[in-house]
Design a protein around this motif. Sequence first.
Motif, mmCIF file in Angstrom:
data_model
loop_
_atom_site.group_PDB
_atom_site.id
_atom_site.type_symbol
_atom_site.label_atom_id
_atom_site.label_comp_id
_atom_site.label_asym_id
_atom_site.label_seq_id
_atom_site.Cartn_x
_atom_site.Cartn_y
_atom_site.Cartn_z
ATOM 1 N N LYS A 178 68.063 7.285 36.136
ATOM 2 C CA LYS A 178 68.493 6.793 36.971
ATOM 3 C C LYS A 178 68.891 6.110 37.837
ATOM 4 O O LYS A 178 68.294 4.543 37.349
ATOM 5 C CB LYS A 178 68.889 8.340 38.140
ATOM 6 N N ASP A 179 68.072 5.607 39.564
ATOM 7 C CA ASP A 179 68.126 4.460 39.853
ATOM 8 C C ASP A 179 66.406 4.883 40.340
ATOM 9 O O ASP A 179 65.885 3.894 40.777
ATOM 10 C CB ASP A 179 68.790 4.335 40.982
ATOM 11 N N GLU A 180 65.901 5.269 39.677
ATOM 12 C CA GLU A 180 64.632 5.425 39.764
ATOM 13 C C GLU A 180 63.367 4.491 39.103
ATOM 14 O O GLU A 180 63.168 4.212 37.721
ATOM 15 C CB GLU A 180 63.772 6.997 39.399
ATOM 16 N N TRP A 181 62.493 4.309 40.170
ATOM 17 C CA TRP A 181 61.209 2.904 38.952
ATOM 18 C C TRP A 181 60.444 4.159 39.527
ATOM 19 O O TRP A 181 59.603 4.954 40.154
ATOM 20 C CB TRP A 181 61.388 1.897 39.716
ATOM 21 N N GLY A 182 59.069 3.406 38.300
ATOM 22 C CA GLY A 182 58.066 4.082 38.699
ATOM 23 C C GLY A 182 56.945 3.038 38.551
ATOM 24 O O GLY A 182 56.564 1.341 38.190
ATOM 25 N N THR A 183 55.852 3.328 39.645
ATOM 26 C CA THR A 183 54.382 2.286 39.936
ATOM 27 C C THR A 183 53.636 3.422 39.461
ATOM 28 O O THR A 183 53.651 4.152 38.459
ATOM 29 C CB THR A 183 54.284 2.587 41.515
ATOM 30 N N LEU A 184 52.394 2.457 39.027
ATOM 31 C CA LEU A 184 50.937 3.219 38.403
ATOM 32 C C LEU A 184 50.689 4.332 38.682
ATOM 33 O O LEU A 184 50.666 4.752 36.916
ATOM 34 C CB LEU A 184 50.202 1.796 38.738
ATOM 35 N N GLY A 185 50.390 4.877 39.708
ATOM 36 C CA GLY A 185 49.829 5.530 39.810
ATOM 37 C C GLY A 185 48.537 6.531 39.280
ATOM 38 O O GLY A 185 47.327 5.261 39.277
ATOM 39 N N ASP A 186 47.939 7.258 38.519
ATOM 40 C CA ASP A 186 46.949 7.022 38.417
ATOM 41 C C ASP A 186 46.425 6.405 36.714
ATOM 42 O O ASP A 186 47.387 7.024 36.543
ATOM 43 C CB ASP A 186 46.504 8.979 38.465
ATOM 44 N N VAL A 187 45.580 6.643 36.486
ATOM 45 C CA VAL A 187 45.074 5.563 35.283
ATOM 46 C C VAL A 187 43.961 6.636 34.793
ATOM 47 O O VAL A 187 43.097 6.974 35.434
ATOM 48 C CB VAL A 187 44.292 4.003 35.648
ATOM 49 N N ARG A 188 44.416 7.616 33.611
ATOM 50 C CA ARG A 188 43.003 8.044 32.925
ATOM 51 C C ARG A 188 42.808 7.451 31.392
ATOM 52 O O ARG A 188 43.214 6.756 30.934
ATOM 53 C CB ARG A 188 43.526 9.233 32.344
#
Length: 205
Positions: A178-188
């Motif tokens: 949709k119109d969603e974007w993702g940011t970095l968040g947690d890094v494993r």
Amino acid sequence: MRTDFDPAAMSRNDFYRLLTATVVPRPIAWVSTTSADGTHNLAPHSFFSIASVAPPVVQFSSVGRKDTLRNIEATGQFVVNLSPEGLFEQINDTGTDFPHGVSEFDAAGIASEPSLRVKPPRVADSPVALECEVHSTLGIGDSTVVFGRVVHAVVSQDVMVDGHPEISRMRPLSRLGKDEWGTLGDVREISRIRHAEWQGPASNR
């Protein structure tokens, strides 16, 4: 229970929305190009990946025939700029369907800088830029896959740690559904297991 989807029984746009909602997150190639008459273009493309390491080749797909593709076909050059979180709204601005011949750099007020090996400019505030010459293109249905040989790369010193780009400093954006974007968040982190050190499935360890 699962829900079945048959692409042959669905409209192109309905199945497109399903694909882009499930193939996530997708890195964004912020592609700068220059037309034959010298107009600079800038647009985000979220069908993007690495195609080869030796030679270094990246790839992105142009859905439909947009200025990015036309310029690449005319000049054989482009730049992939990293899409950082801090430029979220500017990146979205460059996805606007401006009329042919309008420079997104100018329309969206985005600063540029000269590239070293190719004519299209780089995004001055992007921490990473891959300068590319066209390796080949491949038409598939309503899209064209562009393969670009990386002839030069630059990385801002601000995102380097011990000589290597640091993900927490680059803060790349990704596209979702949709119109969603993702940011970095947690890094494993997890190391790949060598066969000599294999101790059975993770569920049993």
